[in-house]
Design an enzyme around this catalytic site. Structure first.
Site, PDB file in Angstrom:
ATOM      1  N   ASP A 167      68.581  36.499  75.061  1.00 41.14           N
ATOM      2  CA  ASP A 167      69.956  35.494  74.071  1.00 41.14           C
ATOM      3  C   ASP A 167      70.534  36.067  73.469  1.00 41.14           C
ATOM      4  OD1 ASP A 167      70.973  33.654  73.397  1.00 41.14           O
ATOM      5  OD2 ASP A 167      69.960  33.273  71.685  1.00 41.14           O
ATOM      6  N   SER A 181      74.903  29.464  71.225  1.00 40.38           N
ATOM      7  CA  SER A 181      74.442  29.262  72.410  1.00 40.38           C
ATOM      8  C   SER A 181      73.868  27.510  72.209  1.00 40.38           C
ATOM      9  CB  SER A 181      72.547  29.738  72.396  1.00 40.38           C
ATOM     10  OG  SER A 181      73.110  30.741  72.158  1.00 40.38           O
ATOM     11  N   GLN A 230      72.675  30.105  80.683  1.00 40.38           N
ATOM     12  CA  GLN A 230      72.727  29.696  79.519  1.00 40.38           C
ATOM     13  C   GLN A 230      74.270  29.090  79.088  1.00 40.38           C
ATOM     14  OE1 GLN A 230      73.911  32.346  75.474  1.00 40.38           O
ATOM     15  NE2 GLN A 230      71.264  31.682  75.415  1.00 40.38           N
TER      16      GLN A 230
END
Length: 287
Positions: free
Chosen positions: A202, A226, A276
């Site tokens: 991430d 995110s 993502q």
């Protein structure tokens, strides 16, 4: 948090009750000490789920970030044992703070077995990590092209060593590559190495949605977060050996950007895939 030992401790959850775990936060949370770093929640949730299965390892996870985590208090991880089969097991994890879910994740586990093999090859033309300067070795002019918050992020101490290929350069296509590894030796154990990879996955991925526009998700003109995260583990690896994160962004629209990543080891084996979607909302910059 700046050392591997601190990262290992961060991923060592406290068991409160059957299926209930507590994870602590480092004194400073990425990036502005106002929210918990999403990769931390991914890694801790994966550890919580793994502790409720035996004889299997995670092969995929799918997660949604619901609320910004509060770095001042611990996070509770409530694991639901959805299914236990002969080859696969499924878990659902809810991360809770202030009595509300801040994150939910489904994880699938699989017993190791033989099968068909193929993969996409390592991207051509990417230099090995030894030929990519570390952040400390980058010339000042490369860092000077970044917004202040981006410079602060890249130059701060962390347990993951990052070597971005061409940091600060505007790209003609929404692609970028980053070499990464734990900043020191990790204990053995596939569970920990998968949790560390989840943590690192991430860190830089959403930036692929911004490079083609000559900006950064850490820039003052972008509100970024995110929204969801999917991760698939394909082959064994060590997170303290160099891994190449080859990232691209097939689309950005409606203040959201989609980013994908393929993670290779030094031998060119594809060890994991990531996807993502993130918020990349343009905002007015105060004069």
């Amino acid at each position: 948090m700046s050392t591997v030992a601190e990262l290992v401790q961060l991923l060592d959850l406290e068991t409160l009750e059957v299926n209930l775990f507590r994870g602590l936060n480092p004194p400073e949370s990425w990036p502005f000490r106002t929210r918990v770093f999403g990769g931390q929640v991914l890694g801790q949730a994966l550890v919580a789920a793994q502790r409720t299965v035996e004889g299997t390892l995670a092969h995929s996870l799918h997660a949604y970030f619901l609320l910004a985590g509060d770095p001042r208090i611990p996070i509770l991880y409530d694991v639901e044992r959805v299914r236990d089969g002969r080859s696969f097991a499924t878990r659902r994890v809810v991360a809770i703070q202030h009595g509300r879910p801040i994150f939910i994740m489904s994880v699938s586990f699989h017993r190791e077995e033989a099968g068909l093999e193929h993969q996409l090859d390592l991207p051509e033309g990417v230099p090995p990590p030894e030929e990519v300067p570390s952040i400390e070795e980058l010339p000042e002019e490369a860092l000077a092209t970044l917004p202040k918050r981006a410079r602060d992020y890249w130059t701060r101490p962390r347990p993951i060593e990052l070597r971005p290929v061409g940091l600060g350069l505007r790209r003609e296509a929404p692609r970028r590559e980053v070499w990464f590894r734990a900043h020191g030796a990790l204990p053995d154990g596939a569970t920990l190495h998968r949790a560390v990879l989840a943590y690192a996955s991430d860190m830089t991925l959403l930036e692929a949605t911004a490079v083609v526009h000559g900006t950064s998700v850490l820039g003052e003109g972008i509100q970024a977060a995110s929204l969801d995260h999917a991760l698939w583990f394909h082959r064994p690896f060590r997170a303290d050996d160099w891994l190449l994160y080859a990232q691209d962004s097939p689309s950005a629209s409606g203040a959201r950007g989609l980013a994908r990543g393929l993670i290779y080891d030094r031998q060119g084996r594809l060890v994991a895939s990531v996807a993502q979607e993130g918020l990349i909302r343009p905002v007015a910059v105060p004069e």
